[in-house]
Enzyme design. Structure first.
Site, PDB file in Angstrom:
ATOM      1  N   LYS A  53      71.223  53.665 -96.026  1.00  0.00           N
ATOM      2  CA  LYS A  53      72.188  52.636 -94.752  1.00  0.00           C
ATOM      3  C   LYS A  53      72.767  52.174 -95.659  1.00  0.00           C
ATOM      4  O   LYS A  53      72.331  50.800 -97.358  1.00  0.00           O
ATOM      5  CB  LYS A  53      71.485  52.279 -94.157  1.00  0.00           C
ATOM      6  CG  LYS A  53      71.217  53.668 -93.016  1.00  0.00           C
ATOM      7  CD  LYS A  53      72.084  53.566 -92.088  1.00  0.00           C
ATOM      8  CE  LYS A  53      71.172  53.950 -90.492  1.00  0.00           C
ATOM      9  NZ  LYS A  53      70.431  53.029 -89.456  1.00  0.00           N
ATOM     10  N   HIS A  76      74.568  46.137 -95.972  1.00  0.00           N
ATOM     11  CA  HIS A  76      76.446  45.562 -95.947  1.00  0.00           C
ATOM     12  C   HIS A  76      76.625  44.068 -95.139  1.00  0.00           C
ATOM     13  O   HIS A  76      75.451  43.417 -95.585  1.00  0.00           O
ATOM     14  CB  HIS A  76      76.649  45.545 -94.438  1.00  0.00           C
ATOM     15  CG  HIS A  76      76.326  46.089 -93.350  1.00  0.00           C
ATOM     16  ND1 HIS A  76      75.534  45.083 -92.764  1.00  0.00           N
ATOM     17  CD2 HIS A  76      75.387  47.336 -92.842  1.00  0.00           C
ATOM     18  CE1 HIS A  76      74.815  45.094 -92.075  1.00  0.00           C
ATOM     19  NE2 HIS A  76      74.957  46.238 -91.225  1.00  0.00           N
ATOM     20  N   HIS A 126      73.466  42.040 -93.853  1.00  0.00           N
ATOM     21  CA  HIS A 126      72.627  41.346 -94.631  1.00  0.00           C
ATOM     22  C   HIS A 126      71.916  40.141 -95.002  1.00  0.00           C
ATOM     23  O   HIS A 126      71.150  39.877 -95.309  1.00  0.00           O
ATOM     24  CB  HIS A 126      71.843  42.949 -95.647  1.00  0.00           C
ATOM     25  CG  HIS A 126      71.609  43.506 -94.408  1.00  0.00           C
ATOM     26  ND1 HIS A 126      72.747  45.133 -94.764  1.00  0.00           N
ATOM     27  CD2 HIS A 126      70.969  44.326 -93.995  1.00  0.00           C
ATOM     28  CE1 HIS A 126      72.008  46.588 -93.982  1.00  0.00           C
ATOM     29  NE2 HIS A 126      70.450  45.795 -93.989  1.00  0.00           N
TER      30      HIS A 126
HETATM   31  N1  ARG Z   1      64.783  47.513 -91.244  1.00  0.00           N
HETATM   32  C1  ARG Z   1      64.972  46.561 -89.698  1.00  0.00           C
HETATM   33  C2  ARG Z   1      66.784  45.891 -89.635  1.00  0.00           C
HETATM   34  O1  ARG Z   1      67.294  46.374 -90.478  1.00  0.00           O
HETATM   35  C3  ARG Z   1      64.476  44.565 -89.892  1.00  0.00           C
HETATM   36  C4  ARG Z   1      62.889  44.483 -90.468  1.00  0.00           C
HETATM   37  C5  ARG Z   1      62.537  43.791 -89.917  1.00  0.00           C
HETATM   38  N2  ARG Z   1      60.879  43.538 -90.060  1.00  0.00           N
HETATM   39  C6  ARG Z   1      59.978  44.075 -89.176  1.00  0.00           C
HETATM   40  N3  ARG Z   1      59.026  43.792 -89.468  1.00  0.00           N
HETATM   41  N4  ARG Z   1      60.596  44.603 -87.935  1.00  0.00           N
HETATM   42  O2  ARG Z   1      66.826  45.792 -88.837  1.00  0.00           O
END
Ligand code: ARG
Length: 571
Positions: free
Chosen positions: A127, A130, A133
């Protein structure tokens, strides 16, 4: 550095019965109006014990302590004892620390090196990386740097979103409409176009969703073909992420993301079951959290696939068992508040007493002046494009303004990227904000370029200085009476407050405390620069002023380093 509050508390203690030094220390205030003293001690609380009116008590204390050489003046105003510090002693102490400690000024050490994990950035594979982030990435990096600076044994984790049903969709779309060359040429943009197409098509033909789900189940089962494509998507995406991290000067100690836990899940599903926490609901396995005012947590779907939350539980236990952390920090958007509350609660219910050491550090949304983004509809602003534009625009400004530099590209990089980071860390993290080019690249406002410019100005003073004066400044062979005027003293107070600001930023997981402090320091430096001549003929005077300049320069540099920024020496 002398701890002034502590010293003052010790001076006051013998004159007030019934209060411990530590209590007195906590009561000492720093008045916002400098006319009310550098420190003030309110006496309201003492009236009961001493059976006297507070103003009388204040008067008595003021008289008793005014002879101490740490003070220039002590007066009582109503119920307050207002204390003015003897400036020369304070300025000398502060400058000595900031000059001698150099790059380490503001740092401290912890008794036993305690382990702190900081999880940040954690984008989703395949993905776009962007503009949204930027938040977790930059805030997390700064929190990591701040904790390291305070002597913790830190460990950086990028918990990649490299697993989940969306990979079923992506693989499904790739098989139907994709081609290998396109992915290789422009991985994320191409994969994104597949993802977007999948959603458009699935609206017309919902059976695609079932197909995608089946593919994810196959992936979880370890079917070689699905695993191969998924691994390839992951690698290609990581290449793009790494490019952006490099621009930002950001690194990680581990990229163990969600997929890393895929084979570790059964243990936790069983453990939840054994502890009587799991319930069946419409074929799925859930933990009921109604008692705690939360919606149920879905642990395992009816098709047997596990979920985001299950992987988070597994990851936390893995981290505890592998790193034995004292603190496990998650820098993740506030939209996920409920998710974190849910699984922190589940850890607690499972009997893990270290659940209390897991900290969710949430932050608000970043929006764009041009309008909102939506991954699903392909309206995306890539972080890499934003950073590149920041560097380009900065380069234009540098040329236009005729800014002095030895290496225009390097300076444009440091200033352009720094500007974006600085804006990101300027406000308290929980606030939503709008990304604005005008604000980011303004050299005059409270911005990154402004602070970097101030640093370069201090560096240029040191270059222009008399050699002897500079040598004496560096050796602290100086007469502090030259730097005890109002502007110099205000600057010294900010320099002296820097170590405390770093600690406060750590305690509140709030890098903007450092940002604010550095902006104030830069403004105060510029006032000093404006009000006083620094490179003067009198070498004694020049040496003392240069020592203050070096102290300010070190403070700004260390502060910016904690934010993840660099300082050009010329600008
Ligand atoms: N990949 C997730 C997102 O982009 C964030 C991950 C956050 N960390 C976790 N341990 N849940 O929304």
């Amino acid at each position: 550095m002398k701890d002034y509050k502590q010293q003052i508390a010790e001076i006051i203690a013998p004159h007030v019965e019934g209060l411990e030094t530590a209590e007195i220390r906590d009561m000492i205030e720093i008045p916002s109006d400098a006319n009310m003293g550098d420190y003030a001690f309110p006496c309201f609380k003492l009236a009961k014990v001493l059976r006297k009116a507070p103003p009388l008590i204040a008067k008595g204390i003021a008289e008793s302590i005014s002879g101490d050489s740490i003070f220039a003046e002590v007066e009582s105003v109503n119920a307050y004892v207002n204390m003015f510090i003897a400036r020369e002693g304070f300025v000398m102490d502060t400058v000595t620390d900031a000059v001698e400690m150099g790059d380490m000024y503001g740092s401290s050490t912890t008794d036993e090196k305690r382990k702190v994990i900081v999880e940040y950035s954690s984008p989703n594979i395949a993905k776009p990386f962007h503009i949204g982030h930027i938040r977790s990435t930059v805030i997390g990096n700064s929190i990591y740097k701040i904790y390291s600076f305070l002597g913790y044994d830190t460990f950086r984790i990028n918990h990649l979103g490299d697993y989940g049903t969306q990979f079923g969709k992506m693989i499904c779309a790739y098989r139907k409409w994709g081609n290998e060359e396109d992915v290789k040429r422009e991985p994320i943009k191409t994969l994104l176009s597949y993802y977007t197409k999948f959603h458009v098509e699935a609206e017309k033909d919902p059976s695609l969703n079932d197909e995608a789900r089946a593919i994810f189940v196959a992936l979880e089962k370890g079917e070689p073909e699905e695993v191969r494509i998924w691994k390839w998507f992951r690698e290609e995406s990581l290449k793009e992420f790494t490019r952006v991290y490099k621009m930002l000067g950001i690194e990680f100690d581990s990229y163990n993301g969600e997929s890393f836990y895929s084979d570790k899940m059964p243990r936790f599903v069983k453990e939840l079951e054994d502890k009587g926490l799991l319930q069946e609901s419409q074929g799925a396995q859930i933990v009921d959290l109604e008692e705690y005012g939360m919606s149920p947590a879905l642990i395992k779907k009816s098709d047997g696939s596990t979920l985001y939350i299950t992987r988070d539980i597994a990851a936390a236990v893995y981290r505890k068992e592998t790193y034995d952390f004292a603190k496990n920090i998650y820098v993740v958007a506030s939209q996920q508040n409920l998710h974190f509350q849910q699984w922190f609660k589940i850890l607690e219910l499972m009997g893990y007493d270290w659940a209390k050491d897991c900290v969710h550090v949430p932050f608000g949304l970043v929006s764009l002046e041009e309008g909102t983004m939506s991954t699903r509809h392909g309206r995306v602003v890539f972080l890499e494009d934003v950073l590149n534009r920041a560097v380009e625009e900065t380069k234009k400004i540098i040329i236009e303004k005729g800014v002095a530099t030895d290496n225009i590209d390097e300076t444009a990089n440091q200033v352009g990227i720094g500007a974006v980071i600085f804006q990101e860390l300027s406000n308290s993290r929980i606030k939503d904000y709008t990304f604005s080019w005008d604000k980011v690249l303004n050299f005059e406002g409270e911005t990154g370029p402004y602070v970097q410019y101030t640093y370069a100005r201090a560096a240029s003073l040191a270059r222009r200085a008399d050699e002897k004066a500079l040598e004496r400044a560096e050796k602290l062979d100086i007469d502090p009476s030259y730097i005890a005027g109002d502007a110099a003293y205000e600057l010294a107070k900010l320099i002296g407050g820097f170590p405390q600001a770093v600690k406060e930023a750590a305690g509140r997981y709030e890098p903007s405390v450092v940002t604010r402090h550095i902006v104030d320091t830069a403004q105060s430096f510029n006032k000093f620069y404006h009000d006083e001549h620094i490179i003067v003929d009198n070498i004694d005077e020049q040496a003392a002023k240069l020592a203050l300049v070096i102290a300010a320069k070190n403070t700004i540099k260390n502060g910016l380093a904690l934010l993840g920024m660099q300082c050009p020496e010329r600008m």
